[in-house]
Motif scaffolding. Structure first.
Motif, mmCIF file in Angstrom:
data_model
loop_
_atom_site.group_PDB
_atom_site.id
_atom_site.type_symbol
_atom_site.label_atom_id
_atom_site.label_comp_id
_atom_site.label_asym_id
_atom_site.label_seq_id
_atom_site.Cartn_x
_atom_site.Cartn_y
_atom_site.Cartn_z
ATOM 1 N N GLU A 90 6.329 -26.327 86.608
ATOM 2 C CA GLU A 90 4.924 -26.174 87.221
ATOM 3 C C GLU A 90 4.760 -24.942 88.034
ATOM 4 O O GLU A 90 5.559 -24.466 88.775
ATOM 5 C CB GLU A 90 4.355 -27.162 88.222
ATOM 6 N N MET A 91 3.573 -24.142 88.018
ATOM 7 C CA MET A 91 3.257 -22.930 88.905
ATOM 8 C C MET A 91 3.765 -23.233 90.235
ATOM 9 O O MET A 91 4.099 -22.082 90.873
ATOM 10 C CB MET A 91 1.964 -22.672 88.652
ATOM 11 N N GLY A 92 3.480 -24.416 90.914
ATOM 12 C CA GLY A 92 3.639 -24.580 92.235
ATOM 13 C C GLY A 92 5.017 -24.188 92.708
ATOM 14 O O GLY A 92 5.461 -24.458 93.930
ATOM 15 N N ILE A 97 10.197 -22.611 95.895
ATOM 16 C CA ILE A 97 11.514 -22.006 95.675
ATOM 17 C C ILE A 97 11.545 -20.737 96.623
ATOM 18 O O ILE A 97 12.464 -20.469 97.182
ATOM 19 C CB ILE A 97 11.928 -21.675 94.285
ATOM 20 N N ASN A 98 10.282 -19.980 96.597
ATOM 21 C CA ASN A 98 10.298 -18.983 97.587
ATOM 22 C C ASN A 98 10.384 -19.456 99.113
ATOM 23 O O ASN A 98 11.113 -18.804 99.950
ATOM 24 C CB ASN A 98 9.181 -18.291 97.244
ATOM 25 N N ASP A 99 9.858 -20.460 99.335
ATOM 26 C CA ASP A 99 9.889 -20.756 100.759
ATOM 27 C C ASP A 99 11.088 -21.387 101.019
ATOM 28 O O ASP A 99 11.669 -21.281 102.110
ATOM 29 C CB ASP A 99 8.807 -21.827 100.867
ATOM 30 N N TYR A 100 11.732 -22.187 100.286
ATOM 31 C CA TYR A 100 13.101 -22.954 100.616
ATOM 32 C C TYR A 100 14.363 -22.343 100.489
ATOM 33 O O TYR A 100 15.239 -22.510 101.238
ATOM 34 C CB TYR A 100 13.008 -24.152 99.814
ATOM 35 N N SER A 101 14.377 -21.074 99.552
ATOM 36 C CA SER A 101 15.529 -20.484 99.188
ATOM 37 C C SER A 101 15.953 -19.434 100.310
ATOM 38 O O SER A 101 15.042 -18.594 100.555
ATOM 39 C CB SER A 101 15.474 -19.865 97.764
ATOM 40 N N VAL A 107 11.475 -14.293 92.830
ATOM 41 C CA VAL A 107 10.974 -15.636 92.074
ATOM 42 C C VAL A 107 9.702 -15.188 91.111
ATOM 43 O O VAL A 107 8.659 -14.821 91.835
ATOM 44 C CB VAL A 107 10.612 -16.989 92.785
ATOM 45 N N ALA A 108 9.688 -15.332 90.123
ATOM 46 C CA ALA A 108 8.858 -14.822 89.113
ATOM 47 C C ALA A 108 8.581 -15.808 87.991
ATOM 48 O O ALA A 108 9.568 -16.927 87.698
ATOM 49 C CB ALA A 108 9.002 -13.692 88.192
ATOM 50 N N GLU A 247 22.418 -23.617 95.713
ATOM 51 C CA GLU A 247 21.153 -23.954 96.612
ATOM 52 C C GLU A 247 19.968 -24.179 95.643
ATOM 53 O O GLU A 247 18.965 -25.151 95.830
ATOM 54 C CB GLU A 247 20.794 -22.513 97.484
ATOM 55 N N LEU A 248 19.813 -23.576 94.691
ATOM 56 C CA LEU A 248 18.365 -23.595 93.811
ATOM 57 C C LEU A 248 18.512 -24.844 92.902
ATOM 58 O O LEU A 248 17.585 -25.666 92.650
ATOM 59 C CB LEU A 248 18.495 -22.383 92.398
ATOM 60 N N GLU A 249 19.812 -25.511 92.737
ATOM 61 C CA GLU A 249 19.894 -26.911 92.299
ATOM 62 C C GLU A 249 19.371 -27.943 93.149
ATOM 63 O O GLU A 249 18.511 -28.746 92.616
ATOM 64 C CB GLU A 249 21.217 -26.945 91.671
ATOM 65 N N GLY A 250 19.774 -27.408 94.258
ATOM 66 C CA GLY A 250 19.417 -28.492 95.491
ATOM 67 C C GLY A 250 17.731 -28.481 95.459
ATOM 68 O O GLY A 250 17.161 -29.573 95.883
ATOM 69 N N ILE A 251 17.327 -27.229 95.694
ATOM 70 C CA ILE A 251 15.993 -27.065 95.830
ATOM 71 C C ILE A 251 14.972 -27.810 94.710
ATOM 72 O O ILE A 251 14.124 -28.703 94.855
ATOM 73 C CB ILE A 251 15.656 -25.517 95.917
ATOM 74 N N MET A 252 15.566 -27.580 93.529
ATOM 75 C CA MET A 252 14.754 -28.374 92.400
ATOM 76 C C MET A 252 14.985 -29.909 92.218
ATOM 77 O O MET A 252 14.063 -30.527 92.143
ATOM 78 C CB MET A 252 15.313 -27.862 91.076
#
Length: 409
Positions: A90-92, A97-101, A107-108, A247-252
């Motif tokens: 989703e676009m959201g 991801i920008n906020d949490y990482s 991030v695009a 980190e990205l895996e945890g965020i997702m």
């Protein structure tokens, strides 16, 4: 001095024998020709793949991880029936991801499909269409050659603007300035605001310049974003990438609200995964190519041995005369070894010439680059085959009795 003279004389006699029996020599060298051609072609293709690989990986961005529904590649067990049931991106997610990482630098989001693009009476078919956010160029390592990239305000307003690739530019506009001109796709008119720098083909196959970029909001208006959304997350360097991937895996997992016992319902894809697939492909090409080449050279070597036995028998009297006037056994041995090597080198020359032509043809459809070193290796192989398979006939000639040889009719 005698050694040098013997080699020179032996080489002259070998060339004379090849000229006398041109057709026989070429037919004898036929399998050598096939073997050397295959060895050279295999190396040319794999060398071309290596050269193209780094450039192709740069087209996918440096230090980038792509978050998607589907994992890349078909190696091993590919559980498509499980991946099919995953939720779409989703676009959201981009903003979250920008906020949490802490590690992500960019991030695009993007979505892709093929379409036809028209300008006046001209139509370009199967053009790669990408709906993207304004920072997409940074993720992909792309640069603008003319004009500009669309900006965030144009994405927010759903503006119908486009950035085109070099191939599409040449197909539709030729020498005309495309900036400010309108093209049609998906039943809508888009104003061209930029032209991308030329990139070339991805792995020698897909023309990455036959493309058009539009704001992802405009893409959504025409095609929707219910499926196929890709989120690219770029990191500053390799160290940040290693930390950022975990980190990205945890965020997702947090975004998807997954329990500790649940498997990921998303894929983190990295361009480096292609390297493993490339190595597997190269290993397959090497295996098949070198097995067939080895068989061809073996059969060719047996053919050379056979024809050298015939040559020794035909020139038995000549051997007797040479021995009678003082020729040493090693000189007779050298003469026939040089003839055997000459036949193999003839095959090598023709094989390399054929491989050169085939390399040019293959490079039109895939990637192939002839390496000078493989030519040297090819001629070395020819010399070795000539020595190995020519030694027994040459040794028999060298050890023949001069009196019996003179009596031979």
């Amino acid at each position: 001095m005698r050694i040098i003279n013997s080699f020179v004389e032996g080489f002259k006699i070998a060339l004379s024998a090849l000229k006398t029996n041109k057709v026989r020599s070429i037919l004898t060298a036929l399998c050598i020709i096939i073997g050397i051609t295959m060895v050279t072609i295999v190396d040319s293709v794999t060398t071309g793949m290596d050269i193209t690989f780094e450039k192709s990986m740069a087209m996918m961005g440096q230090n980038v991880v792509y978050v998607e529904k589907w994992p890349w590649g078909m190696g091993g067990e590919y559980k498509w029936w499980e991946y099919r049931n995953r939720k779409e991106m989703e676009m959201g997610y981009v903003e979250r991801i920008n906020d949490y990482s802490r590690y992500a630098s960019t991030v695009a989001a993007s979505a892709n499909r093929n379409t036809n693009v028209r300008y006046k009476e001209k139509t370009a078919e199967s053009v790669g269409l990408t709906g993207a956010t304004s920072n997409y160029l940074s993720i992909q390592g792309l640069n603008i050659a003319q004009g500009r990239m669309f900006i965030q305000q144009e994405i927010q307003s759903g503006s119908k603007v486009a950035v085109i690739g070099n191939t599409l530019y040449e197909s539709l506009f030729e020498i005309e300035n495309p900036l400010g001109k309108q093209v049609r796709l998906g039943g809508q008119r888009f104003t061209v605001v930029g032209v991308l720098e030329k990139q070339g083909k991805f792995m020698g196959l897909e023309d990455t310049d036959n493309r058009i970029l539009i704001p992802i909001s405009a893409y959504e208006q025409i095609y929707g974003l219910r499926s196929g959304l890709q989120i690219g997350v770029q990191f500053a360097d390799q160290a940040a990438l290693r930390e950022g991937e975990y980190e990205l895996e945890g965020i997702m997992r947090r975004i998807r609200q997954l329990d500790a016992t649940e498997d990921n319902d998303f894929a983190l894809n990295k361009p480096q995964a292609f390297k493993q697939q490339l190595e597997g492909m190269k290993a397959g090409i090497y295996s098949v190519g070198f097995i067939l080449s080895g068989l061809s050279l073996l059969i060719g070597g047996i053919g050379v041995m056979n024809i050298m036995f015939v040559s020794v028998r035909e020139r038995t009297k000549e051997i007797g005369i040479r021995k009678a006037v003082g020729a040493k056994s090693w000189e007779i041995l050298t003469q026939f070894l040089l003839e055997s090597i000459a036949i193999c080198l003839l095959g090598g020359v023709i094989g390399v010439a054929l491989a050169g032509g085939l390399t040019i043809l293959i490079n039109q459809a895939f990637v192939a680059v002839m390496n000078v070193s493989v030519v040297i290796v090819g001629f070395s192989i020819c010399t070795i085959v000539g020595v190995l398979f020519g030694f027994i006939p040459a040794y028999r000639a060298a050890k023949s009795d001069p009196i019996e040889s003179l009596r031979f009719e």
